[in-house]
Motif scaffolding. Sequence first.
Motif, short mmCIF file in Angstrom:
data_model
loop_
_atom_site.label_atom_id
_atom_site.label_comp_id
_atom_site.label_asym_id
_atom_site.label_seq_id
_atom_site.Cartn_x
_atom_site.Cartn_y
_atom_site.Cartn_z
N LYS A 82 -45.11 -25.47 -12.81
CA LYS A 82 -44.03 -25.49 -11.82
C LYS A 82 -43.82 -26.90 -11.29
CE LYS A 82 -43.89 -20.73 -10.14
NZ LYS A 82 -44.10 -19.82 -8.97
N GLY A 83 -44.92 -27.64 -11.13
CA GLY A 83 -44.80 -29.03 -10.72
C GLY A 83 -44.08 -29.85 -11.76
N GLU A 85 -41.95 -28.60 -13.86
CA GLU A 85 -40.57 -28.11 -13.86
C GLU A 85 -39.73 -28.87 -12.83
OE1 GLU A 85 -38.50 -23.74 -14.13
OE2 GLU A 85 -39.94 -24.06 -12.51
N ARG A 86 -40.32 -29.13 -11.68
CA ARG A 86 -39.60 -29.86 -10.64
C ARG A 86 -39.29 -31.30 -11.07
NH1 ARG A 86 -43.06 -26.67 -7.31
NH2 ARG A 86 -44.69 -28.26 -7.31
N GLN A 87 -40.07 -31.81 -12.02
CA GLN A 87 -39.84 -33.16 -12.53
C GLN A 87 -38.99 -33.15 -13.80
OE1 GLN A 87 -43.51 -35.59 -12.71
NE2 GLN A 87 -44.50 -34.04 -11.42
#
Length: 284
Positions: A82-83, A85-87
């Motif tokens: 998820k981290g 994905e945010r990038q």
Amino acid sequence: MKTLKEGIVAHADSLSELFKFSAEHTCRSILHSLEEFTNIELLTFKDLTAGFFLGFEHYLWASGCSRNTSACYFRALRAICKGAERQGMVKDVKKLFCEVFMGYEETKKRALSIEQLRMVAEADLEEPSLVMARDLFILSYYLRGIPFIDLAYLRKTDIHDNVLCYRRSKTGRMLTITLEPWMWEIIERYLCDDLDSPYLLRIIRQPGSIPEERRQYESTLRLYNKHLYRLSERLGLEVRLTSYVARHTWATLAYNEDIPVSKISAGLSHASEEITHTYLRSFS
């Protein structure tokens, strides 16, 4: 593009900086298992698929990993993804983990009967490591099933007028216990005699930084459980002894003695009696 290995290492390092050592240990265990499963040196987040994680799950189960442990691994991997994905390195993280088990499978907790507890307490042992493991196990039971982490971090200043006052590491709640002679008998046997150490018992032997003390605690816990297992084998117990069996045993025997669930709940530092009822139902 960052590799999966780089993402896991960075996440583990960030957890270490926040002193979240259990979560950090989980990340490093995941990395070790992934390195045995496949060559992840060049595996980027873009390369990840639902099939890859499904294959990793099958590998973990075949290696003897429990469903709950593998689910814990995948929850941590999902957080890392998820981290990413945010990038912008991953798309649709939910789809990546749609085929693997990420829930919790209830397992039977084990507790000793009063007869088995007496066998442990009265066992004639000569090996010092087994004697210490047995004594700390019995002390944990006497102290209302105090978890080993709280036992290890008890401080000399936690005792006032023969009353032990300590704060649970997990919940932060304050607990108080009047120390009876049979408790003191064990405490005095393992008192830390280092005047510069703040700790009550000889478990964390070299006070230092938080990470250094945590490594000592984890190393001692592994040895403690290893010796408890040997003790249960030697005594022919039907229950495999672990650090938490003392806690399970205290709760079960208290319940069998008709001690009100409200008092058991307070002794275990549970947030509510409903949690305690669920806890008690999980025992054999």
